[in-house]
Motif scaffolding. Structure first.
Motif, mmCIF file in Angstrom:
data_model
loop_
_atom_site.group_PDB
_atom_site.id
_atom_site.type_symbol
_atom_site.label_atom_id
_atom_site.label_comp_id
_atom_site.label_asym_id
_atom_site.label_seq_id
_atom_site.Cartn_x
_atom_site.Cartn_y
_atom_site.Cartn_z
ATOM 1 N N LEU A 11 0.377 -0.952 -0.090
ATOM 2 C CA LEU A 11 0.089 0.028 0.080
ATOM 3 C C LEU A 11 0.876 0.689 0.034
ATOM 4 C CD1 LEU A 11 -2.807 -1.484 2.448
ATOM 5 C CD2 LEU A 11 -2.399 -0.739 0.110
ATOM 6 N N LEU A 12 1.901 1.412 0.365
ATOM 7 C CA LEU A 12 2.886 2.380 0.989
ATOM 8 C C LEU A 12 3.607 2.780 -1.018
ATOM 9 C CD1 LEU A 12 4.751 4.517 2.285
ATOM 10 C CD2 LEU A 12 6.354 2.669 2.875
ATOM 11 N N LEU A 13 3.920 1.390 -1.457
ATOM 12 C CA LEU A 13 4.513 1.251 -2.588
ATOM 13 C C LEU A 13 2.702 2.131 -3.810
ATOM 14 C CD1 LEU A 13 6.341 -1.380 -3.251
ATOM 15 C CD2 LEU A 13 7.365 0.509 -3.605
ATOM 16 N N GLN A 14 1.894 1.746 -2.908
ATOM 17 C CA GLN A 14 0.560 2.168 -4.254
ATOM 18 C C GLN A 14 0.885 4.045 -4.035
ATOM 19 O OE1 GLN A 14 -0.991 0.547 -6.683
ATOM 20 N NE2 GLN A 14 0.447 -1.126 -5.697
ATOM 21 N N ARG A 15 0.674 4.717 -2.790
ATOM 22 C CA ARG A 15 0.697 6.190 -2.980
ATOM 23 C C ARG A 15 2.053 6.817 -3.191
ATOM 24 N NH1 ARG A 15 -0.415 3.548 3.102
ATOM 25 N NH2 ARG A 15 1.717 4.538 3.815
ATOM 26 N N ARG A 16 3.269 6.322 -2.670
ATOM 27 C CA ARG A 16 4.439 6.881 -3.746
ATOM 28 C C ARG A 16 4.914 6.170 -5.222
ATOM 29 N NH1 ARG A 16 7.187 7.444 2.411
ATOM 30 N NH2 ARG A 16 5.720 8.168 3.744
ATOM 31 N N GLU A 17 5.503 7.255 -5.505
ATOM 32 C CA GLU A 17 6.099 7.204 -6.628
ATOM 33 C C GLU A 17 7.140 6.331 -6.457
ATOM 34 O OE1 GLU A 17 8.427 9.341 -10.437
ATOM 35 O OE2 GLU A 17 7.386 10.570 -8.649
ATOM 36 N N ARG A 18 7.937 6.284 -5.066
ATOM 37 C CA ARG A 18 8.711 5.471 -5.405
ATOM 38 C C ARG A 18 9.607 4.937 -3.254
ATOM 39 N NH1 ARG A 18 13.664 7.085 -3.343
ATOM 40 N NH2 ARG A 18 13.761 9.561 -3.756
ATOM 41 N N VAL A 19 10.075 4.279 -2.812
ATOM 42 C CA VAL A 19 10.198 4.575 -1.010
ATOM 43 C C VAL A 19 11.402 3.726 -1.068
ATOM 44 C CG1 VAL A 19 7.920 4.422 -0.741
ATOM 45 C CG2 VAL A 19 8.964 2.018 -1.272
ATOM 46 N N THR A 20 12.213 4.072 -0.595
ATOM 47 C CA THR A 20 13.620 3.518 -0.076
ATOM 48 C C THR A 20 13.679 2.787 1.127
ATOM 49 O OG1 THR A 20 13.993 4.929 1.605
ATOM 50 C CG2 THR A 20 14.855 5.123 -0.601
ATOM 51 N N ALA A 21 14.564 1.109 1.281
ATOM 52 C CA ALA A 21 14.409 0.407 1.954
ATOM 53 C C ALA A 21 14.015 1.625 3.339
ATOM 54 C CB ALA A 21 15.891 -0.702 2.318
ATOM 55 N N ALA A 22 15.164 2.419 3.641
ATOM 56 C CA ALA A 22 15.150 3.507 4.809
ATOM 57 C C ALA A 22 13.902 4.024 4.667
ATOM 58 C CB ALA A 22 15.822 4.949 4.348
ATOM 59 N N GLU A 23 13.148 4.418 3.886
ATOM 60 C CA GLU A 23 11.447 4.927 4.266
ATOM 61 C C GLU A 23 10.386 3.999 4.190
ATOM 62 O OE1 GLU A 23 12.084 8.644 0.849
ATOM 63 O OE2 GLU A 23 11.606 6.881 0.957
ATOM 64 N N VAL A 24 10.780 2.828 4.236
ATOM 65 C CA VAL A 24 10.283 1.502 4.939
ATOM 66 C C VAL A 24 10.199 1.376 6.208
ATOM 67 C CG1 VAL A 24 9.316 -0.592 4.060
ATOM 68 C CG2 VAL A 24 9.715 0.812 1.976
ATOM 69 N N ALA A 25 11.679 1.087 6.183
ATOM 70 C CA ALA A 25 11.636 0.866 7.621
ATOM 71 C C ALA A 25 11.230 2.183 8.603
ATOM 72 C CB ALA A 25 13.515 1.085 8.365
ATOM 73 N N ARG A 26 11.464 2.978 8.424
ATOM 74 C CA ARG A 26 10.805 3.873 9.229
ATOM 75 C C ARG A 26 9.602 4.403 9.051
ATOM 76 N NH1 ARG A 26 15.049 7.544 6.823
ATOM 77 N NH2 ARG A 26 12.937 8.536 5.978
ATOM 78 N N GLU A 27 8.617 3.677 8.559
ATOM 79 C CA GLU A 27 6.910 4.741 7.536
ATOM 80 C C GLU A 27 6.730 3.081 8.732
ATOM 81 O OE1 GLU A 27 2.937 5.313 7.083
ATOM 82 O OE2 GLU A 27 5.372 6.123 6.545
ATOM 83 N N LEU A 61 6.844 0.219 -8.405
ATOM 84 C CA LEU A 61 6.324 -0.913 -9.192
ATOM 85 C C LEU A 61 6.647 -0.370 -10.520
ATOM 86 C CD1 LEU A 61 2.211 -0.710 -7.143
ATOM 87 C CD2 LEU A 61 4.304 -2.380 -6.855
ATOM 88 N N VAL A 62 5.777 -1.185 -11.235
ATOM 89 C CA VAL A 62 6.487 -1.668 -12.667
ATOM 90 C C VAL A 62 5.095 -0.542 -13.457
ATOM 91 C CG1 VAL A 62 6.179 -2.497 -14.522
ATOM 92 C CG2 VAL A 62 7.687 -4.035 -12.894
ATOM 93 N N GLY A 63 5.375 0.373 -13.916
ATOM 94 C CA GLY A 63 3.814 1.125 -14.422
ATOM 95 C C GLY A 63 3.607 2.338 -13.246
#
Length: 315
Positions: A11-27, A61-63
């Protein structure tokens, strides 16, 4: 639980154009290493996610980001729900997350995705003390597909005696019991369970599965496992145990021990299941410091013989 995080990452990937592992870790309040493993798990499950290195890199995500999840194919959606489904059945938070994800899926994907989430159950406890490891069954994907699609199947099967049979079954669910996979089905003779490593052929008929009203895979498997345990350990021994010995009994007996209430003298009533009188007496002989067997008489007789033999040899 990990299933919560996998859904949350998607769902995080759906909301943002891209995410880093660090951003996922913080979230998600996990380590970066855990975040990378979760992102890799999504990719391995068939979700169209990829990583880009360098400046402006990260996971995408692709696309691009799609809030309605239309970047997923039907097969990819099923793969994701197969990853999350088994644990979600026991975890309310994961189940809630999956419901939200289902609503975000395109309409044609919802039914097979929901079917995938409820088609598989993982029971980590092995039968008995066996440590035999089995390879992944040849027809596991085929029977899983039949469960998800809800189609009757002509099943070829090799019994324990080596004889081959063929029958029409209604596949209802797949269960991993330790290292062994089972197919739970409905047949003309009622509910039947098949070891998938003994399946010799799988041929969908195209006819729809008839599911018993109110069928629940987890509840059905509990009934099956309880029945198998009763057949494996048909003998019940009654005994009383000193309170400090209950923990000693649990170590060798596990779930074959049922603990009851206290007796007048402060000891605890217990029931112990086993295969036969001789084998069970041998197990209990080393526990006599805490345990007194009250029945059946045959087990007491075997304990007497074991005691006499020990005294004769070591007395």
């Amino acid at each position: 639980m990990r299933t919560d995080r996998l859904v949350a990452v998607l769902l995080l990937l759906q909301r943002r154009e891209r995410v880093t592992a660090a951003e996922v870790a913080r979230e998600l309040e996990v380590s970066e290493r855990t975040a990378r493993r979760d992102l890799d798990a999504l990719a391995m499950a068939g979700v169209p996610v990829y990583s880009a290195r360098g400046r402006g890199g990260g996971w995408r995500l692709v696309g691009g980001a799609r809030t309605d999840l239309t970047g997923l194919t039907a097969r990819e959606a099923r793969a994701l729900f197969l990853v999350a489904g088994p644990a979600a059945a026991a975890d309310p938070a994961a189940k809630a997350a999956l419901r939200k994800l289902v609503q975000a899926l395109p309409e044609p994907f919802r039914v097979p995705a929901e079917a995938a989430a409820s088609s598989r159950l993982v029971d980590p406890h092995r039968w008995g003390v066996s440590r035999v490891e089995y390879p992944t069954p040849l027809f596991l994907d085929d029977v899983q597909d039949a469960v998800i699609r809800g189609v009757q199947t002509r099943l070829g099967y090799v019994g324990g005696d080596g004889s081959g049979t063929e029958r029409i079954v209604h596949p209802l669910g797949v269960v991993a019991k330790g290292p062994t996979w089972y197919l739970v089905t409905h047949t003309d003779a009622g509910r039947r369970t098949f070891r998938i490593d003994r399946v010799s052929s799988v041929e969908p008929t195209g006819d729809p599965v008839h599911r018993p009203e109110g069928f629940d895979l987890a509840e059905s498997w509990r009934e099956i496992a309880d029945e198998v345990d009763r057949r494996r350990t048909p003998l019940e021994v009654q005994a009383v145990c000193a309170p400090e010995g209950i923990g000693k009994l649990r170590m060798p007996l596990g779930d074959r021990l049922e603990v009851g209430g206290p007796t007048i003298d402060g000891r605890i009533e217990v029931v112990i299941r086993g295969y036969n009188e001789y084998a069970l007496a041998g197990e209990l002989a080393g526990l006599v410091e805490w345990l007194e067997v009250t029945g059946p008489p045959g087990v007491r007789d075997h304990l007497t013989l074991i005691g006499n033999a020990l005294v004769e040899r070591y007395g």
